[in-house]
Design a protein around this motif. Structure first.
Motif, PDB file in Angstrom:
ATOM      1  N   ASP A 196     -35.040  68.707 -20.713  1.00 18.86           N
ATOM      2  CA  ASP A 196     -35.389  69.974 -21.350  1.00 18.86           C
ATOM      3  C   ASP A 196     -36.307  69.671 -22.525  1.00 18.86           C
ATOM      4  OD1 ASP A 196     -35.587  72.381 -22.700  1.00 18.86           O
ATOM      5  OD2 ASP A 196     -33.459  72.861 -22.472  1.00 18.86           O
ATOM      6  N   PRO A 197     -37.624  69.965 -22.389  1.00 23.78           N
ATOM      7  CA  PRO A 197     -38.556  69.634 -23.467  1.00 23.78           C
ATOM      8  C   PRO A 197     -38.317  70.455 -24.729  1.00 23.78           C
ATOM      9  CG  PRO A 197     -39.667  70.878 -21.745  1.00 23.78           C
ATOM     10  CD  PRO A 197     -38.290  70.578 -21.240  1.00 23.78           C
ATOM     11  N   ALA A 198     -37.625  71.570 -24.641  1.00 18.37           N
ATOM     12  CA  ALA A 198     -37.349  72.393 -25.816  1.00 18.37           C
ATOM     13  C   ALA A 198     -36.362  71.709 -26.764  1.00 18.37           C
ATOM     14  CB  ALA A 198     -36.814  73.754 -25.391  1.00 18.37           C
ATOM     15  N   LEU A 199     -35.521  70.820 -26.261  1.00 14.16           N
ATOM     16  CA  LEU A 199     -34.492  70.204 -27.112  1.00 14.16           C
ATOM     17  C   LEU A 199     -34.992  68.990 -27.891  1.00 14.16           C
ATOM     18  CD1 LEU A 199     -31.380  70.611 -24.787  1.00 14.16           C
ATOM     19  CD2 LEU A 199     -32.113  72.045 -26.697  1.00 14.16           C
ATOM     20  N   PRO A 200     -35.752  68.059 -27.478  1.00 13.64           N
ATOM     21  CA  PRO A 200     -35.903  67.481 -26.145  1.00 13.64           C
ATOM     22  C   PRO A 200     -34.664  66.630 -25.811  1.00 13.64           C
ATOM     23  CG  PRO A 200     -37.154  66.201 -27.710  1.00 13.64           C
ATOM     24  CD  PRO A 200     -36.511  67.332 -28.477  1.00 13.64           C
ATOM     25  N   GLN A 201     -34.194  66.782 -24.563  1.00 12.29           N
ATOM     26  CA  GLN A 201     -32.978  66.072 -24.175  1.00 12.29           C
ATOM     27  C   GLN A 201     -32.914  65.847 -22.673  1.00 12.29           C
ATOM     28  OE1 GLN A 201     -29.136  66.930 -26.170  1.00 12.29           O
ATOM     29  NE2 GLN A 201     -28.536  67.671 -24.152  1.00 12.29           N
ATOM     30  N   TYR A 202     -32.474  64.663 -22.292  1.00 14.29           N
ATOM     31  CA  TYR A 202     -32.207  64.314 -20.906  1.00 14.29           C
ATOM     32  C   TYR A 202     -30.718  64.483 -20.632  1.00 14.29           C
ATOM     33  CZ  TYR A 202     -36.704  61.824 -20.760  1.00 14.29           C
ATOM     34  OH  TYR A 202     -38.028  61.480 -20.802  1.00 14.29           O
ATOM     35  N   ALA A 203     -30.385  64.728 -19.373  1.00 15.50           N
ATOM     36  CA  ALA A 203     -28.986  64.748 -18.947  1.00 15.50           C
ATOM     37  C   ALA A 203     -28.906  64.204 -17.529  1.00 15.50           C
ATOM     38  CB  ALA A 203     -28.424  66.163 -18.982  1.00 15.50           C
ATOM     39  N   ILE A 204     -27.837  63.478 -17.257  1.00 15.88           N
ATOM     40  CA  ILE A 204     -27.539  63.046 -15.895  1.00 15.88           C
ATOM     41  C   ILE A 204     -26.105  63.460 -15.603  1.00 15.88           C
ATOM     42  CG2 ILE A 204     -26.870  60.714 -16.615  1.00 15.88           C
ATOM     43  CD1 ILE A 204     -27.895  59.723 -13.851  1.00 15.88           C
ATOM     44  N   THR A 205     -25.912  64.072 -14.444  1.00 13.46           N
ATOM     45  CA  THR A 205     -24.577  64.434 -13.981  1.00 13.46           C
ATOM     46  C   THR A 205     -24.354  63.741 -12.653  1.00 13.46           C
ATOM     47  OG1 THR A 205     -24.647  66.568 -15.103  1.00 13.46           O
ATOM     48  CG2 THR A 205     -23.023  66.315 -13.329  1.00 13.46           C
ATOM     49  N   VAL A 206     -23.287  62.964 -12.582  1.00 19.21           N
ATOM     50  CA  VAL A 206     -22.893  62.283 -11.353  1.00 19.21           C
ATOM     51  C   VAL A 206     -21.598  62.943 -10.892  1.00 19.21           C
ATOM     52  CG1 VAL A 206     -22.251  60.097 -10.288  1.00 19.21           C
ATOM     53  CG2 VAL A 206     -23.943  60.128 -12.142  1.00 19.21           C
ATOM     54  N   THR A 207     -21.659  63.548  -9.717  1.00 15.25           N
ATOM     55  CA  THR A 207     -20.496  64.235  -9.166  1.00 15.25           C
ATOM     56  C   THR A 207     -20.035  63.479  -7.935  1.00 15.25           C
ATOM     57  OG1 THR A 207     -21.365  66.348  -9.965  1.00 15.25           O
ATOM     58  CG2 THR A 207     -19.595  66.428  -8.311  1.00 15.25           C
ATOM     59  N   GLY A 208     -18.799  63.023  -7.984  1.00 22.93           N
ATOM     60  CA  GLY A 208     -18.223  62.275  -6.869  1.00 22.93           C
ATOM     61  C   GLY A 208     -17.269  63.133  -6.066  1.00 22.93           C
ATOM     62  N   PRO A 209     -16.636  62.537  -5.081  1.00 27.65           N
ATOM     63  CA  PRO A 209     -15.725  63.294  -4.234  1.00 27.65           C
ATOM     64  C   PRO A 209     -14.389  63.590  -4.913  1.00 27.65           C
ATOM     65  CG  PRO A 209     -15.786  61.004  -3.531  1.00 27.65           C
ATOM     66  CD  PRO A 209     -16.814  61.168  -4.613  1.00 27.65           C
ATOM     67  N   ASP A 210     -14.054  62.822  -5.956  1.00 28.96           N
ATOM     68  CA  ASP A 210     -12.781  62.984  -6.656  1.00 28.96           C
ATOM     69  C   ASP A 210     -13.046  63.168  -8.146  1.00 28.96           C
ATOM     70  OD1 ASP A 210     -11.221  62.441  -4.275  1.00 28.96           O
ATOM     71  OD2 ASP A 210     -11.800  60.337  -4.537  1.00 28.96           O
ATOM     72  N   ASP A 211     -12.013  63.612  -8.873  1.00 31.16           N
ATOM     73  CA  ASP A 211     -12.134  63.736 -10.319  1.00 31.16           C
ATOM     74  C   ASP A 211     -12.334  62.368 -10.957  1.00 31.16           C
ATOM     75  OD1 ASP A 211     -11.676  66.419  -9.970  1.00 31.16           O
ATOM     76  OD2 ASP A 211      -9.720  66.443 -10.966  1.00 31.16           O
ATOM     77  N   TRP A 212     -13.167  62.314 -11.988  1.00 30.00           N
ATOM     78  CA  TRP A 212     -13.334  61.097 -12.766  1.00 30.00           C
ATOM     79  C   TRP A 212     -12.124  60.933 -13.665  1.00 30.00           C
ATOM     80  CZ3 TRP A 212     -17.049  57.558 -12.025  1.00 30.00           C
ATOM     81  CH2 TRP A 212     -18.227  57.948 -11.374  1.00 30.00           C
ATOM     82  N   PRO A 213     -11.630  59.710 -13.831  1.00 26.85           N
ATOM     83  CA  PRO A 213     -10.515  59.502 -14.756  1.00 26.85           C
ATOM     84  C   PRO A 213     -10.998  59.596 -16.200  1.00 26.85           C
ATOM     85  CG  PRO A 213     -11.242  57.403 -13.874  1.00 26.85           C
ATOM     86  CD  PRO A 213     -12.031  58.474 -13.163  1.00 26.85           C
ATOM     87  N   ASP A 214     -10.085  59.965 -17.089  1.00 30.68           N
ATOM     88  CA  ASP A 214     -10.402  59.987 -18.512  1.00 30.68           C
ATOM     89  C   ASP A 214     -10.477  58.544 -18.982  1.00 30.68           C
ATOM     90  OD1 ASP A 214     -10.868  60.792 -21.095  1.00 30.68           O
ATOM     91  OD2 ASP A 214      -8.767  61.225 -21.529  1.00 30.68           O
ATOM     92  N   ALA A 215     -11.669  58.063 -19.244  1.00 28.08           N
ATOM     93  CA  ALA A 215     -11.870  56.670 -19.632  1.00 28.08           C
ATOM     94  C   ALA A 215     -12.867  56.610 -20.785  1.00 28.08           C
ATOM     95  CB  ALA A 215     -12.384  55.860 -18.438  1.00 28.08           C
ATOM     96  N   PRO A 216     -12.774  55.591 -21.629  1.00 27.55           N
ATOM     97  CA  PRO A 216     -13.641  55.523 -22.802  1.00 27.55           C
ATOM     98  C   PRO A 216     -15.096  55.156 -22.517  1.00 27.55           C
ATOM     99  CG  PRO A 216     -12.203  53.616 -22.733  1.00 27.55           C
ATOM    100  CD  PRO A 216     -11.773  54.530 -21.619  1.00 27.55           C
ATOM    101  N   VAL A 217     -15.379  54.564 -21.346  1.00 27.93           N
ATOM    102  CA  VAL A 217     -16.744  54.093 -21.073  1.00 27.93           C
ATOM    103  C   VAL A 217     -17.179  54.524 -19.671  1.00 27.93           C
ATOM    104  CG1 VAL A 217     -18.215  52.049 -20.807  1.00 27.93           C
ATOM    105  CG2 VAL A 217     -16.476  52.106 -22.602  1.00 27.93           C
ATOM    106  N   PHE A 218     -18.428  54.946 -19.571  1.00 31.91           N
ATOM    107  CA  PHE A 218     -19.099  55.206 -18.298  1.00 31.91           C
ATOM    108  C   PHE A 218     -20.220  54.187 -18.180  1.00 31.91           C
ATOM    109  CE2 PHE A 218     -22.818  57.194 -16.199  1.00 31.91           C
ATOM    110  CZ  PHE A 218     -22.303  57.287 -14.924  1.00 31.91           C
ATOM    111  N   ALA A 219     -20.392  53.626 -16.986  1.00 38.21           N
ATOM    112  CA  ALA A 219     -21.428  52.607 -16.794  1.00 38.21           C
ATOM    113  C   ALA A 219     -22.163  52.840 -15.484  1.00 38.21           C
ATOM    114  CB  ALA A 219     -20.797  51.217 -16.787  1.00 38.21           C
ATOM    115  N   MET A 220     -23.401  52.384 -15.455  1.00 37.22           N
ATOM    116  CA  MET A 220     -24.189  52.363 -14.222  1.00 37.22           C
ATOM    117  C   MET A 220     -24.760  50.960 -14.066  1.00 37.22           C
ATOM    118  SD  MET A 220     -26.086  56.057 -13.950  1.00 37.22           S
ATOM    119  CE  MET A 220     -26.424  55.885 -12.212  1.00 37.22           C
ATOM    120  N   HIS A 221     -24.568  50.415 -12.869  1.00 37.72           N
ATOM    121  CA  HIS A 221     -25.105  49.097 -12.547  1.00 37.72           C
ATOM    122  C   HIS A 221     -26.156  49.312 -11.460  1.00 37.72           C
ATOM    123  CE1 HIS A 221     -24.118  44.623 -11.576  1.00 37.72           C
ATOM    124  NE2 HIS A 221     -25.351  44.797 -11.956  1.00 37.72           N
ATOM    125  N   PHE A 222     -27.395  48.982 -11.771  1.00 44.16           N
ATOM    126  CA  PHE A 222     -28.501  49.129 -10.835  1.00 44.16           C
ATOM    127  C   PHE A 222     -28.740  47.782 -10.169  1.00 44.16           C
ATOM    128  CE2 PHE A 222     -29.057  52.290 -14.159  1.00 44.16           C
ATOM    129  CZ  PHE A 222     -29.222  53.451 -13.409  1.00 44.16           C
TER     130      PHE A 222
END
Length: 140
Positions: free
Chosen positions: A42-68
């Motif tokens: 959104d250039p008005a903010l400016p801000q990026y967002a990523i939403t990853v939706t899986g088949p199940d609920d995500w657990p409440d955890a302190p860290v989210f990571a992505m490994h490419f």
């Protein structure tokens, strides 16, 4: 035989990465049977967002990571994520590492707590390039 193969391919759901603009917000999306990935800028903010939706609920955890993986391997993590059932969202003013990871690799693994989803990156590079071009386009 070739006709049957073409018909089978046409019957499969499209799983392409797609870039676009919606109401002045740059978008990048991909969906498979197991995961949905939505990026916005959104250039008005400016801000990026990523939403990853899986088949199940995500657990409440302190860290989210992505490994490419598969090209320019990269590991990123954050503690600034919001969980809403099966959807996990991260927002930030810069997403260069995320975009590099999506564009220059063959797969990503998104993980938080004990949950993880595999994200195939086949065909992502052209859509990521289009998304990048959108995010740097002048706004009027």
């Amino acid at each position: 035989m070739r006709v049957a193969l073409v018909l089978i391919c046409l019957a499969l759901p499209a799983q392409a990465w797609k870039a676009g603009v919606s109401d002045g917000i740059c978008t990048l999306s991909h969906e498979t049977a197991n995961v949905s990935v939505q990026l916005t800028y959104d250039p008005a903010l400016p801000q990026y967002a990523i939403t990853v939706t899986g088949p199940d609920d995500w657990p409440d955890a302190p860290v989210f990571a992505m490994h490419f993986l598969g090209g320019r391997e990269l590991f990123i993590s954050t503690d600034r994520h919001v969980i809403d059932g099966p959807a996990l969202t991260v927002t930030d003013r810069g997403f260069g590492n995320v975009l590099d990871g999506l564009e220059f690799n063959t797969r990503a693994v998104a993980a938080s707590g004990g949950a993880a989803v595999d994200i195939p990156l086949d065909g992502a590079a052209p859509a990521v390039a289009a998304f990048r071009a959108c995010t740097t386009a002048p706004t009027a």
